[in-house]
Design an enzyme around this catalytic site. Sequence first.
Site, mmCIF file in Angstrom:
data_model
loop_
_atom_site.group_PDB
_atom_site.id
_atom_site.type_symbol
_atom_site.label_atom_id
_atom_site.label_comp_id
_atom_site.label_asym_id
_atom_site.label_seq_id
_atom_site.Cartn_x
_atom_site.Cartn_y
_atom_site.Cartn_z
ATOM 1 N N HIS A 268 -15.840 19.564 9.224
ATOM 2 C CA HIS A 268 -15.671 18.635 8.405
ATOM 3 C C HIS A 268 -14.461 17.850 9.167
ATOM 4 O O HIS A 268 -14.756 16.629 9.060
ATOM 5 C CB HIS A 268 -14.824 19.345 7.109
ATOM 6 C CG HIS A 268 -15.696 19.533 6.080
ATOM 7 N ND1 HIS A 268 -16.738 20.636 6.120
ATOM 8 C CD2 HIS A 268 -15.946 19.174 4.809
ATOM 9 C CE1 HIS A 268 -17.567 20.633 4.902
ATOM 10 N NE2 HIS A 268 -16.868 19.715 4.259
ATOM 11 N N HIS A 315 -9.942 26.709 6.543
ATOM 12 C CA HIS A 315 -10.127 26.713 8.024
ATOM 13 C C HIS A 315 -8.150 26.802 8.408
ATOM 14 O O HIS A 315 -7.576 26.751 7.563
ATOM 15 C CB HIS A 315 -10.435 25.242 8.534
ATOM 16 C CG HIS A 315 -11.747 25.028 8.601
ATOM 17 N ND1 HIS A 315 -12.656 25.615 9.687
ATOM 18 C CD2 HIS A 315 -12.696 24.232 7.720
ATOM 19 C CE1 HIS A 315 -13.792 25.261 9.477
ATOM 20 N NE2 HIS A 315 -13.931 24.553 8.601
#
Length: 498
Positions: A268, A315
Amino acid sequence: MEKSNRFVELYHYLQDPHLVARFQHFCGVSGTFSRTGGTTTTKTGSSKEADRTYSHYNGACHHGITGGNESENMAVIGSGDGQHIQTAVGVRKRVVNSNVVTKRGEESENTPQNGALVSAENAAGDAIGGVGSNGRSLVGQADDFKGGTESEERGHEEAPGSSTVKPLRKNSLTGDVGQEFLIQNRFLYYMFTFGTELGNELFYITFFPFVMWNVDAFVGRRLIMVWVWVMYLGQCTKDIIGWSRPASPPVVKVEMFYNSEYSMPSTHAMSSTAIPFALFFMTYGRWEYPFSLGLSLALCWCLLVCVSRIYMGMHSVLDVIAGVLYSVLILLLFLPALDLIDGFNLTCRFAPLIIVSLHLGLGLFSFTLDTWSTSRGDTAQILGTGAGVALASHVNHRLGLMTDPTPDQLPFATPAFGAGLVAAALLRLVLGVLVLMATRALMKAVTMPLVCRVVGVPSDDVRKARQHMEVELPYRYIVYGAVGFNVLFLAPLLLSYT
């Protein structure tokens, strides 16, 4: 030596899941972890081989998947890889059939991974003294997390304005819906949910066609080339490194969809760096707009998506930073070669053969990097889309369709926005997307039985059949290759008559 120690400390700090948890708490996100499930779980991050051998599904909690409805990002879980047993009310612990290496020369059985919840009784021997996802010993961290859990519980009791929310989408591989969590700032919740969607499939399937059909086909096809290479390299790097997602607890999993994939680097973050800055690079000077406006929009886009991945608990800070830097490196190497690559795709008589062979070969390579995961199918999907768009650009050039503007026609003036312009753009988008949806549905219905018959795999259970590389790769490649082809050929051709 001192500098090396500082670097190692910084590395551990940026990878620490407690840093993610503190940021989530600062943004008003709290977990509903019970006190019995509050012990820190372990992840065998000290050995990549342990991840490969004993974490077939990247440490996610496994659920049996039933039903015959096909999902594009769902795979059936093979029997014997793991199961759940109840350790407390509403708390699951994954039981792994193999021993997991937690320290060099030491082994422990049934170690929960990648955010699996354990009870205090079962966690006492597993978590304390284990190795965390960043390779550090977890000795002494249980008390730290216990304090954080108590703080979250107090916040749950004392915050009348908080709302209980569940993750928006279940895990794409295991079907796990995740645990409820509390949010105290709805603005941040919706803002970061929007930010993380800027890196998901729904955004790609609308944004790229919109640019091609309503803005600039020249920029659109080149932007897809950048996206394909950035995402391919990012997904392959994930499978090579094999780091798990931040452990939960302490991290709150606001999103579950990608929880079974590896985390380093954040794709991302890579796409949110590559797409806006490549778009800025390609359009500035080609279109008339202020430099400060283009740069500001690219920065805001990148920051919103990157921060949203930490907020979502998907993350660590290190994953996101690495994703941004990795993407910048790829852009520095790839953007200067865009003219050469695009010219080859348009004019070389052997371009179709080379395009198909190259993308298919890259798919075969990526499928050898790891055992089954949804990222493999996503990689084949990305490569198929890129190949289809490249083939369509070659066909358009040969047939004289969608010709690129000459240099004397540049730069383009930004059109005045009005109701008529917006309505026309939306109409083209809706009609074009309907063409793509019809293409996708038709190709799926034809390709899956055909591929299964050719390779000799039963097609009764589609999701199980797609766990075979010889089925998944050609299936995704052909279906999304056709979709990518029609993005730049059939849909614009039909829209030209509207």
